[in-house]
Motif scaffolding. Structure first.
Motif, PDB file in Angstrom:
ATOM      1  N   THR A 141      11.528  -2.871  22.481  1.00  0.00           N
ATOM      2  CA  THR A 141      10.327  -3.626  22.827  1.00  0.00           C
ATOM      3  C   THR A 141       9.113  -2.704  22.787  1.00  0.00           C
ATOM      4  O   THR A 141       9.117  -1.627  23.379  1.00  0.00           O
ATOM      5  CB  THR A 141      10.466  -4.233  24.229  1.00  0.00           C
ATOM      6  OG1 THR A 141      11.592  -5.108  24.247  1.00  0.00           O
ATOM      7  CG2 THR A 141       9.212  -5.016  24.607  1.00  0.00           C
ATOM      8  N   GLY A 142       8.088  -3.114  22.054  1.00  0.00           N
ATOM      9  CA  GLY A 142       6.901  -2.280  21.905  1.00  0.00           C
ATOM     10  C   GLY A 142       7.052  -1.171  20.897  1.00  0.00           C
ATOM     11  O   GLY A 142       6.155  -0.336  20.741  1.00  0.00           O
ATOM     12  N   GLY A 143       8.182  -1.138  20.169  1.00  0.00           N
ATOM     13  CA  GLY A 143       8.427  -0.095  19.188  1.00  0.00           C
ATOM     14  C   GLY A 143       7.455  -0.152  18.020  1.00  0.00           C
ATOM     15  O   GLY A 143       6.760  -1.155  17.804  1.00  0.00           O
ATOM     16  N   LEU A 144       7.408   0.935  17.256  1.00  0.00           N
ATOM     17  CA  LEU A 144       6.411   1.112  16.215  1.00  0.00           C
ATOM     18  C   LEU A 144       7.059   1.108  14.829  1.00  0.00           C
ATOM     19  O   LEU A 144       8.046   1.804  14.595  1.00  0.00           O
ATOM     20  CB  LEU A 144       5.698   2.450  16.434  1.00  0.00           C
ATOM     21  CG  LEU A 144       4.403   2.716  15.648  1.00  0.00           C
ATOM     22  CD1 LEU A 144       3.300   1.768  16.097  1.00  0.00           C
ATOM     23  CD2 LEU A 144       3.965   4.166  15.844  1.00  0.00           C
ATOM     24  N   LEU A 145       6.507   0.316  13.931  1.00  0.00           N
ATOM     25  CA  LEU A 145       6.874   0.347  12.514  1.00  0.00           C
ATOM     26  C   LEU A 145       5.756   1.035  11.756  1.00  0.00           C
ATOM     27  O   LEU A 145       4.584   0.624  11.859  1.00  0.00           O
ATOM     28  CB  LEU A 145       7.075  -1.070  11.969  1.00  0.00           C
ATOM     29  CG  LEU A 145       7.220  -1.191  10.448  1.00  0.00           C
ATOM     30  CD1 LEU A 145       8.492  -0.520   9.961  1.00  0.00           C
ATOM     31  CD2 LEU A 145       7.186  -2.651  10.005  1.00  0.00           C
ATOM     32  N   ILE A 146       6.089   2.073  11.013  1.00  0.00           N
ATOM     33  CA  ILE A 146       5.119   2.746  10.149  1.00  0.00           C
ATOM     34  C   ILE A 146       5.534   2.499   8.712  1.00  0.00           C
ATOM     35  O   ILE A 146       6.629   2.891   8.296  1.00  0.00           O
ATOM     36  CB  ILE A 146       5.045   4.249  10.447  1.00  0.00           C
ATOM     37  CG1 ILE A 146       4.551   4.477  11.881  1.00  0.00           C
ATOM     38  CG2 ILE A 146       4.122   4.951   9.452  1.00  0.00           C
ATOM     39  CD1 ILE A 146       4.484   5.937  12.289  1.00  0.00           C
ATOM     40  N   ALA A 147       4.671   1.823   7.970  1.00  0.00           N
ATOM     41  CA  ALA A 147       4.976   1.450   6.588  1.00  0.00           C
ATOM     42  C   ALA A 147       3.911   2.001   5.661  1.00  0.00           C
ATOM     43  O   ALA A 147       2.719   1.989   5.983  1.00  0.00           O
ATOM     44  CB  ALA A 147       5.056  -0.070   6.448  1.00  0.00           C
ATOM     45  N   GLU A 148       4.360   2.478   4.510  1.00  0.00           N
ATOM     46  CA  GLU A 148       3.429   2.877   3.458  1.00  0.00           C
ATOM     47  C   GLU A 148       3.229   1.702   2.522  1.00  0.00           C
ATOM     48  O   GLU A 148       4.199   1.056   2.100  1.00  0.00           O
ATOM     49  CB  GLU A 148       3.965   4.082   2.689  1.00  0.00           C
ATOM     50  CG  GLU A 148       3.005   4.575   1.620  1.00  0.00           C
ATOM     51  CD  GLU A 148       3.489   5.840   0.919  1.00  0.00           C
ATOM     52  OE1 GLU A 148       2.831   6.258  -0.059  1.00  0.00           O
ATOM     53  OE2 GLU A 148       4.531   6.397   1.342  1.00  0.00           O
ATOM     54  N   THR A 149       1.978   1.410   2.204  1.00  0.00           N
ATOM     55  CA  THR A 149       1.657   0.285   1.338  1.00  0.00           C
ATOM     56  C   THR A 149       1.082   0.782   0.018  1.00  0.00           C
ATOM     57  O   THR A 149       0.706   1.950  -0.117  1.00  0.00           O
ATOM     58  CB  THR A 149       0.634  -0.649   2.017  1.00  0.00           C
ATOM     59  OG1 THR A 149      -0.549   0.107   2.322  1.00  0.00           O
ATOM     60  CG2 THR A 149       1.210  -1.240   3.290  1.00  0.00           C
ATOM     61  N   SER A 150       1.016  -0.118  -0.947  1.00  0.00           N
ATOM     62  CA  SER A 150       0.384   0.227  -2.211  1.00  0.00           C
ATOM     63  C   SER A 150      -1.117   0.423  -1.988  1.00  0.00           C
ATOM     64  O   SER A 150      -1.736  -0.319  -1.220  1.00  0.00           O
ATOM     65  CB  SER A 150       0.613  -0.894  -3.229  1.00  0.00           C
ATOM     66  OG  SER A 150      -0.180  -0.685  -4.380  1.00  0.00           O
ATOM     67  N   PRO A 151      -1.725   1.400  -2.640  1.00  0.00           N
ATOM     68  CA  PRO A 151      -3.182   1.551  -2.518  1.00  0.00           C
ATOM     69  C   PRO A 151      -3.948   0.406  -3.175  1.00  0.00           C
ATOM     70  O   PRO A 151      -5.158   0.266  -2.970  1.00  0.00           O
ATOM     71  CB  PRO A 151      -3.461   2.888  -3.216  1.00  0.00           C
ATOM     72  CG  PRO A 151      -2.303   3.101  -4.131  1.00  0.00           C
ATOM     73  CD  PRO A 151      -1.120   2.455  -3.474  1.00  0.00           C
ATOM     74  N   LEU A 152      -3.246  -0.420  -3.950  1.00  0.00           N
ATOM     75  CA  LEU A 152      -3.862  -1.583  -4.592  1.00  0.00           C
ATOM     76  C   LEU A 152      -3.736  -2.800  -3.693  1.00  0.00           C
ATOM     77  O   LEU A 152      -2.806  -2.911  -2.887  1.00  0.00           O
ATOM     78  CB  LEU A 152      -3.181  -1.868  -5.934  1.00  0.00           C
ATOM     79  CG  LEU A 152      -3.121  -0.720  -6.940  1.00  0.00           C
ATOM     80  CD1 LEU A 152      -2.300  -1.142  -8.153  1.00  0.00           C
ATOM     81  CD2 LEU A 152      -4.516  -0.282  -7.343  1.00  0.00           C
ATOM     82  N   ASP A 153      -4.659  -3.738  -3.837  1.00  0.00           N
ATOM     83  CA  ASP A 153      -4.573  -5.012  -3.120  1.00  0.00           C
ATOM     84  C   ASP A 153      -3.650  -5.917  -3.936  1.00  0.00           C
ATOM     85  O   ASP A 153      -4.083  -6.660  -4.808  1.00  0.00           O
ATOM     86  CB  ASP A 153      -5.964  -5.624  -2.980  1.00  0.00           C
ATOM     87  CG  ASP A 153      -5.949  -6.883  -2.121  1.00  0.00           C
ATOM     88  OD1 ASP A 153      -4.859  -7.269  -1.640  1.00  0.00           O
ATOM     89  OD2 ASP A 153      -7.020  -7.493  -1.946  1.00  0.00           O
ATOM     90  N   ILE A 154      -2.359  -5.828  -3.634  1.00  0.00           N
ATOM     91  CA  ILE A 154      -1.348  -6.476  -4.467  1.00  0.00           C
ATOM     92  C   ILE A 154      -0.288  -7.106  -3.591  1.00  0.00           C
ATOM     93  O   ILE A 154      -0.030  -6.658  -2.464  1.00  0.00           O
ATOM     94  CB  ILE A 154      -0.709  -5.429  -5.423  1.00  0.00           C
ATOM     95  CG1 ILE A 154       0.167  -6.092  -6.482  1.00  0.00           C
ATOM     96  CG2 ILE A 154       0.065  -4.376  -4.648  1.00  0.00           C
ATOM     97  CD1 ILE A 154       0.662  -5.126  -7.548  1.00  0.00           C
TER      98      ILE A 154
END
Length: 314
Positions: A202-215
């Motif tokens: 509960t309250g844990g953190l997800l760190i995600a890398e996304t594409s630098p493009l708006d895609i």
């Protein structure tokens, strides 16, 4: 990075796919890092399922990531390696970076980690090893035997597992990592976010890398080392089989996350890479059956404490 763990000449009993996750979970609960088992190399753990079935349904086939182009690239520490779409478009995979030490952009994410960390699709293990060196309890999972073996060799703990398999410590991880494009696993970002919520506390953190493009793209791809097309091969192998993948930018990820109840915590860029941190959705309070509540209300009223909104879990 930590040095590879030394091994003694003492014979060890075989480690089964059931024993190893149990020991890792025990280590997590005891507050210490899970130690790689002596002799637990690329062949340890046989309960492998493809990352291509995000809801864990019916058929599961051998993951393309466990086959020669990817395994060979990790063993050599370099590419070329690509994801090839059906229309021939190629997405270069940064094998050299993955096989190097954690860089500044990686550290910008790792320094935000909280509690025990699960690295989904850990690859050759640079993040798991760096987290261990920083004092975190960290575990990597990957469907590639070569990736798991290399992670262990450089001092990290790793299991040969899909994110959609049963995993140690479910519901108790402080941080889950989805970097190096792994938000695309399974080709269904919403399903992957749901699975990450199951894994986090509960309250844990997800760190995600996304594409630098708006895609926001969901496609069928296959691994390609640039040598020859499947049609040119005498006997195409598992790596030539297409599998679902997704590429999404920060706006798209925030859209999926908001629909699933995730709370944005942070977003930033480093060395041309984009990251998003999300807080796990709050569990919904259980709603009691109205008839049962009415029939027992008078009996409970004398002994129960009034519940006000501020007492719900925050």
């Amino acid at each position: 990075m930590l040095p590879p763990s030394s091994s003694s000449g003492t014979a060890t009993a075989p480690v089964t796919a059931t024993q190893e996750p149990r020991e890792t979970a025990d280590a997590l609960e005891a507050g210490r890092p899970a130690e790689p088992r002596a002799g637990a190399g690329a062949g340890a753990g046989t309960d492998r399922r493809a990352e291509t079935d995000p809801r864990g349904a019916e058929s599961r086939t051998a993951a393309p990531w466990g086959t020669d182009p990817y395994a060979n690239a990790l063993r050599n520490g370099r590419g070329p390696l690509f994801l090839r779409r059906s229309d021939g478009w190629l997405l270069p995979l940064e094998v050299e970076r993955w096989c190097s030490d954690a860089g500044a952009a990686d550290l910008s994410a790792l320094h935000r980690c909280e509690g025990p960390v699960l690295d989904i699709g850990c690859g050759p293990g640079r993040l798991v090893a760096e987290l261990t060196a920083l004092g975190h309890r960290a575990l990597g999972i990957d469907v590639s035997e070569a990736a798991v073996a290399r992670t262990r060799r450089i001092g990290g703990s790793a299991l040969l597992r899909s994110v959609f398999d049963p995993l140690p410590g479910e519901g108790r991880w402080g941080t889950v990592l989805l970097v190096d494009g792994n938000i695309g696993i399974g080709g269904d970002p919403a399903a992957l976010l749901d699975r990450a919520a199951d894994l986090l506390s509960t309250g844990g953190l997800l760190i995600a890398e996304t594409s630098p493009l708006d895609i926001d793209e969901r496609v069928q791809v296959r691994l390609d080392d640039g040598r020859c097309a499947p049609a040119e091969k005498a006997a195409p192998g598992p790596a030539d089989r297409p599998f679902p993948w997704a590429r999404i930018g920060t706006p798209a990820l925030l859209g999926y996350a908001g629909a699933c109840g995730w709370r944005p915590a942070d977003q930033w860029s480093a060395e041309g890479r984009s990251f998003v941190a999300l807080r796990r959705p709050r569990p919904r309070p259980a709603v009691r059956d109205r008839s049962a509540r009415t029939s027992s209300q008078s009996a409970e009223s004398a002994n129960s404490t009034p519940v006000i909104s501020s007492q719900w879990e925050r």
